[in-house]
Design a protein around this motif. Structure first.
Motif, PDB file in Angstrom:
ATOM      1  N   UNK A  88       0.910  -1.336   0.295  1.00  0.00           N
ATOM      2  CA  UNK A  88      -0.482  -0.266  -0.118  1.00  0.00           C
ATOM      3  C   UNK A  88       0.859   1.115   0.078  1.00  0.00           C
ATOM      4  N   UNK A  89       0.705   1.997  -1.098  1.00  0.00           N
ATOM      5  CA  UNK A  89       1.286   3.202  -1.339  1.00  0.00           C
ATOM      6  C   UNK A  89       1.010   4.424  -0.632  1.00  0.00           C
ATOM      7  N   UNK A  98      -4.165   2.258   9.271  1.00  0.00           N
ATOM      8  CA  UNK A  98      -5.206   1.253   8.721  1.00  0.00           C
ATOM      9  C   UNK A  98      -5.202  -0.146   9.474  1.00  0.00           C
ATOM     10  N   UNK A  99      -6.433  -0.667   9.952  1.00  0.00           N
ATOM     11  CA  UNK A  99      -6.481  -2.269  10.527  1.00  0.00           C
ATOM     12  C   UNK A  99      -7.378  -3.173   9.598  1.00  0.00           C
ATOM     13  N   UNK A 139       1.018   0.983  10.134  1.00  0.00           N
ATOM     14  CA  UNK A 139       1.040   2.364   9.935  1.00  0.00           C
ATOM     15  C   UNK A 139       1.422   2.117   8.216  1.00  0.00           C
ATOM     16  N   UNK A 140       1.087   3.281   7.169  1.00  0.00           N
ATOM     17  CA  UNK A 140       1.253   3.604   6.242  1.00  0.00           C
ATOM     18  C   UNK A 140       2.281   5.693   6.037  1.00  0.00           C
ATOM     19  N   UNK A 146       4.462   0.477   2.653  1.00  0.00           N
ATOM     20  CA  UNK A 146       4.100  -0.383   3.587  1.00  0.00           C
ATOM     21  C   UNK A 146       3.748  -1.701   3.045  1.00  0.00           C
ATOM     22  N   UNK A 147       4.506  -2.569   3.507  1.00  0.00           N
ATOM     23  CA  UNK A 147       4.587  -3.525   2.555  1.00  0.00           C
ATOM     24  C   UNK A 147       4.693  -5.364   3.554  1.00  0.00           C
ATOM     25  N   UNK A 148       3.844  -5.532   3.462  1.00  0.00           N
ATOM     26  CA  UNK A 148       3.688  -7.060   4.450  1.00  0.00           C
ATOM     27  C   UNK A 148       2.177  -7.901   4.072  1.00  0.00           C
TER      28      UNK A 148
END
Length: 198
Positions: A88-89, A98-99, A139-140, A146-148
């Protein structure tokens, strides 16, 4: 006698006020519920459909579902824990969190919806490598990504066809007019690999 009449009049006046006050409270509640219903009517009005590993750019957010993994049978009922590998960029100058429960859900072929389950997070925290899995919230970063692995979701044995849905809400958790959808078929769901586990 006069005292009793005065007391009776005061009691009658008080009793007359109670229904009027309670009606006003009910009116306030119904108007606030109407606002919530109108907000709900806008959920997912703008659908963006992409394939697995394809990027979608919406609401200053670039989303990509890299893969879907199955951690195998985890319960006596034969239920499986499903996790999402996402990127997510954030194309804004503001970091946000986000959750999984608020921003993701699955739609099954029968149109039922499946939401994130806490027990899948507990399993992942205990079994996945820390640098791979992110529990909620995640967190973004501003102008970053975020990557995972996130999630997961509990699915019955054999239920490997569904649509992954993501709301790019940014910092406003209620901004759900846009929904990015990725259709998943059984051949797209991979078994968990050794490099994910501790």
């Amino acid at each position: 006698m006069r005292k009793h009449r005065l007391t009776a009049l005061i009691l009658c006046a008080a009793m007359a006020l109670v229904p009027a006050t309670s009606c006003q409270k009910n009116k306030k509640k119904s108007s606030s519920s109407q606002i919530k219903q109108s907000d709900m009517a806008n959920i997912g009005v703008n659908e963006i459909n992409v394939g697995l590993s394809e990027e979608a750019n919406e609401n200053d957010t670039v989303f990509k579902l890299n893969s879907v993994i199955d951690a195998g049978k985890q319960t006596d009922k034969g239920e499986h824990y499903i996790y999402l590998d996402v990127t997510i960029k954030n194309n804004t100058d503001t970091a946000y969190t986000l959750n999984t429960l608020n921003n993701f859900y699955l739609i099954m072929p029968d149109s039922s919806e499946v939401f994130s389950a806490v027990r899948t997070q507990l399993y992942a925290i205990n079994n996945f490598k820390e640098e791979i899995y992110s529990s909620d919230p995640f967190e973004i970063p501003a102008n970053g990504e975020f990557s995972g692995y996130i999630g997961g979701f509990v699915l019955e044995e054999g239920k490997k066809e569904f649509t992954v849905c993501f709301f790019p809400t940014k910092e406003n958790q209620n901004d759900k007019e846009d929904v990015i959808k990725v259709k998943i078929t059984p051949d797209m769901v991979t078994d968990i690999s050794a490099d994910v586990l501790k």
